[in-house]
Motif scaffolding. Structure first.
Motif, PDB file in Angstrom:
ATOM      1  N   LEU A 108       1.857   5.305   8.465  1.00 30.80           N
ATOM      2  CA  LEU A 108       1.019   6.373   7.926  1.00 30.80           C
ATOM      3  C   LEU A 108       0.771   6.068   6.459  1.00 30.80           C
ATOM      4  O   LEU A 108       1.707   6.034   5.660  1.00 30.80           O
ATOM      5  N   SER A 109      -0.489   5.803   6.111  1.00 33.19           N
ATOM      6  CA  SER A 109      -0.840   5.516   4.713  1.00 33.19           C
ATOM      7  C   SER A 109      -1.672   6.666   4.162  1.00 33.19           C
ATOM      8  O   SER A 109      -2.599   7.150   4.814  1.00 33.19           O
ATOM      9  N   ILE A 110      -1.325   7.093   2.942  1.00 33.96           N
ATOM     10  CA  ILE A 110      -2.019   8.203   2.282  1.00 33.96           C
ATOM     11  C   ILE A 110      -2.485   7.717   0.919  1.00 33.96           C
ATOM     12  O   ILE A 110      -1.655   7.415   0.049  1.00 33.96           O
ATOM     13  N   ARG A 111      -3.793   7.635   0.747  1.00 36.29           N
ATOM     14  CA  ARG A 111      -4.361   7.194  -0.528  1.00 36.29           C
ATOM     15  C   ARG A 111      -4.757   8.408  -1.354  1.00 36.29           C
ATOM     16  O   ARG A 111      -5.403   9.328  -0.855  1.00 36.29           O
ATOM     17  N   ASN A 112      -4.365   8.390  -2.619  1.00 35.96           N
ATOM     18  CA  ASN A 112      -4.724   9.477  -3.546  1.00 35.96           C
ATOM     19  C   ASN A 112      -5.377   8.885  -4.790  1.00 35.96           C
ATOM     20  O   ASN A 112      -4.855   7.956  -5.392  1.00 35.96           O
ATOM     21  N   ARG A 113      -6.531   9.423  -5.149  1.00 37.19           N
ATOM     22  CA  ARG A 113      -7.251   9.045  -6.379  1.00 37.19           C
ATOM     23  C   ARG A 113      -7.611   7.565  -6.399  1.00 37.19           C
ATOM     24  O   ARG A 113      -7.717   6.968  -7.467  1.00 37.19           O
ATOM     25  N   THR A 114      -7.766   6.959  -5.238  1.00 37.36           N
ATOM     26  CA  THR A 114      -8.171   5.558  -5.179  1.00 37.36           C
ATOM     27  C   THR A 114      -9.640   5.476  -4.773  1.00 37.36           C
ATOM     28  O   THR A 114     -10.132   6.316  -4.016  1.00 37.36           O
ATOM     29  N   ARG A 115     -10.324   4.478  -5.275  1.00 32.71           N
ATOM     30  CA  ARG A 115     -11.746   4.322  -4.991  1.00 32.71           C
ATOM     31  C   ARG A 115     -12.003   3.288  -3.900  1.00 32.71           C
ATOM     32  O   ARG A 115     -12.927   3.425  -3.117  1.00 32.71           O
ATOM     33  N   LYS A 116     -11.192   2.253  -3.885  1.00 33.09           N
ATOM     34  CA  LYS A 116     -11.382   1.181  -2.918  1.00 33.09           C
ATOM     35  C   LYS A 116     -10.367   1.334  -1.805  1.00 33.09           C
ATOM     36  O   LYS A 116      -9.169   1.465  -2.055  1.00 33.09           O
ATOM     37  N   GLY A 117     -10.848   1.333  -0.576  1.00 36.07           N
ATOM     38  CA  GLY A 117      -9.974   1.522   0.556  1.00 36.07           C
ATOM     39  C   GLY A 117      -9.332   0.230   1.028  1.00 36.07           C
ATOM     40  O   GLY A 117      -9.363  -0.804   0.347  1.00 36.07           O
ATOM     41  N   PHE A 118      -8.759   0.280   2.240  1.00 38.36           N
ATOM     42  CA  PHE A 118      -8.041  -0.860   2.804  1.00 38.36           C
ATOM     43  C   PHE A 118      -8.621  -1.267   4.153  1.00 38.36           C
ATOM     44  O   PHE A 118      -7.893  -1.760   5.022  1.00 38.36           O
ATOM     45  N   GLN A 119      -9.931  -1.068   4.304  1.00 39.78           N
ATOM     46  CA  GLN A 119     -10.563  -1.485   5.547  1.00 39.78           C
ATOM     47  C   GLN A 119     -10.437  -2.990   5.761  1.00 39.78           C
ATOM     48  O   GLN A 119     -10.267  -3.462   6.881  1.00 39.78           O
ATOM     49  N   ASN A 120     -10.499  -3.734   4.666  1.00 42.52           N
ATOM     50  CA  ASN A 120     -10.351  -5.194   4.789  1.00 42.52           C
ATOM     51  C   ASN A 120      -8.957  -5.578   5.270  1.00 42.52           C
ATOM     52  O   ASN A 120      -8.780  -6.607   5.936  1.00 42.52           O
ATOM     53  N   VAL A 121      -7.950  -4.761   4.951  1.00 43.41           N
ATOM     54  CA  VAL A 121      -6.591  -5.040   5.419  1.00 43.41           C
ATOM     55  C   VAL A 121      -6.521  -4.845   6.928  1.00 43.41           C
ATOM     56  O   VAL A 121      -5.941  -5.664   7.653  1.00 43.41           O
ATOM     57  N   ARG A 122      -7.126  -3.765   7.412  1.00 41.09           N
ATOM     58  CA  ARG A 122      -7.130  -3.511   8.852  1.00 41.09           C
ATOM     59  C   ARG A 122      -7.864  -4.640   9.593  1.00 41.09           C
ATOM     60  O   ARG A 122      -7.410  -5.116  10.642  1.00 41.09           O
ATOM     61  N   GLU A 123      -9.001  -5.070   9.032  1.00 47.49           N
ATOM     62  CA  GLU A 123      -9.755  -6.157   9.665  1.00 47.49           C
ATOM     63  C   GLU A 123      -8.956  -7.451   9.682  1.00 47.49           C
ATOM     64  O   GLU A 123      -8.978  -8.197  10.670  1.00 47.49           O
ATOM     65  N   CYS A 125      -5.673  -7.732   9.734  1.00 44.98           N
ATOM     66  CA  CYS A 125      -4.600  -7.617  10.725  1.00 44.98           C
ATOM     67  C   CYS A 125      -5.137  -7.777  12.141  1.00 44.98           C
ATOM     68  O   CYS A 125      -4.496  -8.422  12.989  1.00 44.98           O
ATOM     69  N   GLU A 126      -6.299  -7.195  12.402  1.00 46.96           N
ATOM     70  CA  GLU A 126      -6.873  -7.284  13.744  1.00 46.96           C
ATOM     71  C   GLU A 126      -7.356  -8.692  14.059  1.00 46.96           C
ATOM     72  O   GLU A 126      -7.420  -9.081  15.233  1.00 46.96           O
ATOM     73  N   ARG A 127      -7.682  -9.481  13.025  1.00 43.79           N
ATOM     74  CA  ARG A 127      -8.080 -10.874  13.244  1.00 43.79           C
ATOM     75  C   ARG A 127      -6.876 -11.770  13.549  1.00 43.79           C
ATOM     76  O   ARG A 127      -7.025 -12.898  14.006  1.00 43.79           O
ATOM     77  N   GLU A 128      -5.671 -11.271  13.236  1.00 46.93           N
ATOM     78  CA  GLU A 128      -4.459 -12.059  13.422  1.00 46.93           C
ATOM     79  C   GLU A 128      -3.463 -11.295  14.302  1.00 46.93           C
ATOM     80  O   GLU A 128      -2.409 -10.848  13.840  1.00 46.93           O
ATOM     81  N   PRO A 129      -3.806 -11.103  15.583  1.00 46.17           N
ATOM     82  CA  PRO A 129      -2.936 -10.301  16.458  1.00 46.17           C
ATOM     83  C   PRO A 129      -1.536 -10.884  16.603  1.00 46.17           C
ATOM     84  O   PRO A 129      -0.579 -10.140  16.842  1.00 46.17           O
ATOM     85  N   HIS A 130      -1.399 -12.229  16.474  1.00 44.36           N
ATOM     86  CA  HIS A 130      -0.070 -12.826  16.586  1.00 44.36           C
ATOM     87  C   HIS A 130       0.846 -12.376  15.449  1.00 44.36           C
ATOM     88  O   HIS A 130       2.074 -12.324  15.623  1.00 44.36           O
ATOM     89  N   LEU A 131       0.245 -12.041  14.276  1.00 41.13           N
ATOM     90  CA  LEU A 131       1.034 -11.509  13.167  1.00 41.13           C
ATOM     91  C   LEU A 131       1.197  -9.999  13.283  1.00 41.13           C
ATOM     92  O   LEU A 131       2.268  -9.462  12.993  1.00 41.13           O
ATOM     93  N   LEU A 132       0.136  -9.335  13.714  1.00 34.70           N
ATOM     94  CA  LEU A 132       0.215  -7.881  13.896  1.00 34.70           C
ATOM     95  C   LEU A 132       1.222  -7.515  14.978  1.00 34.70           C
ATOM     96  O   LEU A 132       1.766  -6.401  14.969  1.00 34.70           O
ATOM     97  N   SER A 133       1.492  -8.452  15.880  1.00 36.31           N
ATOM     98  CA  SER A 133       2.474  -8.175  16.929  1.00 36.31           C
ATOM     99  C   SER A 133       3.877  -7.990  16.365  1.00 36.31           C
ATOM    100  O   SER A 133       4.770  -7.498  17.055  1.00 36.31           O
ATOM    101  N   HIS A 134       4.096  -8.390  15.086  1.00 38.53           N
ATOM    102  CA  HIS A 134       5.382  -8.123  14.433  1.00 38.53           C
ATOM    103  C   HIS A 134       5.592  -6.633  14.216  1.00 38.53           C
ATOM    104  O   HIS A 134       6.709  -6.209  13.900  1.00 38.53           O
ATOM    105  N   GLY A 135       4.521  -5.851  14.320  1.00 39.89           N
ATOM    106  CA  GLY A 135       4.661  -4.409  14.230  1.00 39.89           C
ATOM    107  C   GLY A 135       4.364  -3.848  12.860  1.00 39.89           C
ATOM    108  O   GLY A 135       3.626  -4.436  12.054  1.00 39.89           O
ATOM    109  N   SER A 136       4.976  -2.701  12.602  1.00 41.14           N
ATOM    110  CA  SER A 136       4.678  -1.957  11.380  1.00 41.14           C
ATOM    111  C   SER A 136       5.065  -2.727  10.120  1.00 41.14           C
ATOM    112  O   SER A 136       4.471  -2.529   9.059  1.00 41.14           O
TER     113      SER A 136
END
Length: 323
Positions: A108-123, A125-136
């Motif tokens: 659960l990530s909560i951003r406060n007073r930030t302008r730039k998000g982390f959509q690139n981080v999600r993308e 992680c999804e491009r590297e499922p073998h690493l995302l399989s390590h979990g949280s």
């Protein structure tokens, strides 16, 4: 405000889900639920705190915001506070905050007073499922790595500012007051970076080597990489602060040098005026027996003497660099 709520299994995206579906996916084997909030209300934070069974103290910290960067463990759940740094207008630094709750099968990530998000981080992680399989734990690493990389961008901006000021220090048309103002403004920015990066550096050291929290198992090399980046940032900040202190001393020395040059010029001009004043003062005493007092050439000879002596002094001062 809810930005994303996505379920994964073995690193593969299953679906975008609603908050009411989270309990169903949490019970799946090797599942991961990643929820992202932006400027969340107290009600939203409390609601997700109940869904993920978060500790009340951590939930209170997330609601209050304005926390110092820190890492706390509540059983098998990690609570991490990070500060974000973003360039602002007029070369200022905008400081935001990211609160992360990391469990065995959720983030659960909560951003406060930030302008730039982390959509690139999600993308990423999804491009590297073998690493995302390590979990949280891998999601935690990816978010931390992105935040720290943004620190580096700010550091590079501050380095450029310092170089510009150093060039101005030796410019003849430079304003000493402006230079000292900019130097102290830069010093405040470096202090801001230090207050943000140092506590996070201390927290990251707990995520690799020795006893590490459960979500971070088998990810030692990733968190060590983040820690290395933070160590480099702190080293760069210390180096820039040393250079800044030197630049301030140089600026003060330049001011003293300018004042010394002005004093020399004033002394030189005073000497040039002193010669005619001395000769005029002597002949102004009106004694009876004075050379050339009754001669018709006395007046022009006195003026010529003043002029010749002043020319000689002026040449001497020019040769010495006083004028």
């Amino acid at each position: 405000m809810l930005i994303n709520c996505v379920a994964y299994q073995n690193g593969i995206k299953l679906a975008d889900i609603g908050a009411e579906q989270i309990p169903d996916y949490l019970h799946l084997p090797d599942a991961l639920v990643w929820v992202a909030l932006h400027d969340a209300s107290d009600e939203e934070i409390s609601h997700f705190g109940e869904l993920f069974a978060l500790h009340p103290l951590a939930v209170d910290d997330a609601r209050n915001g304005h926390q110092r960067p820190k890492l706390e463990e509540y059983g098998d759940i990690l609570f991490l506070v990070m500060k974000t740094l973003e360039p602002d207008k007029d070369n200022a630094i905008h400081v935001g905050e990211v609160d992360l709750f990391v469990g065995a099968n959720f983030v659960l990530s909560i951003r406060n007073r930030t302008r730039k998000g982390f959509q690139n981080v999600r993308e990423r992680c999804e491009r590297e499922p073998h690493l995302l399989s390590h979990g949280s734990g891998f999601v935690l690493y990816a978010l931390m790595d992105t935040v720290v990389d943004r620190y580096l961008a700010v550091i590079h901006q501050l380095e450029d500012e310092l170089e510009d000021i150093e060039i101005r220090l030796f410019s003849k048309n430079s304003s000493a007051r402006r230079n000292i103002t900019d130097l102290y403004a830069l010093k405040r920015k470096l202090i801001t970076v230090s207050h943000v990066a140092l506590p996070l550096h201390e927290a990251t050291a707990r995520l690799y080597g020795g006893r590490v929290p459960r979500p971070c198992h088998h990810l030692n090399e990733y968190f060590r990489d983040v820690d290395d980046h933070l160590a480099r940032i702190m080293h760069t900040v210390e180096s820039q602060r040393d250079m800044l202190a030197t630049a301030i001393q140089v600026n003060l020395a330049m001011i003293s040098l300018d004042e010394s040059n002005i004093s020399k010029k004033l002394a030189a001009y005073a000497a040039l005026f002193a010669i005619p004043t001395m000769i005029a003062g002597i002949y102004g005493m009106n004694f009876t027996h004075m050379p050339e007092l009754n001669s018709p050439l006395g007046y022009p000879l006195a003026l010529l003497s003043m002029l010749i002596l002043d020319i000689l002094l002026w040449r001497r001062f020019r040769r010495s660099g006083w004028l």
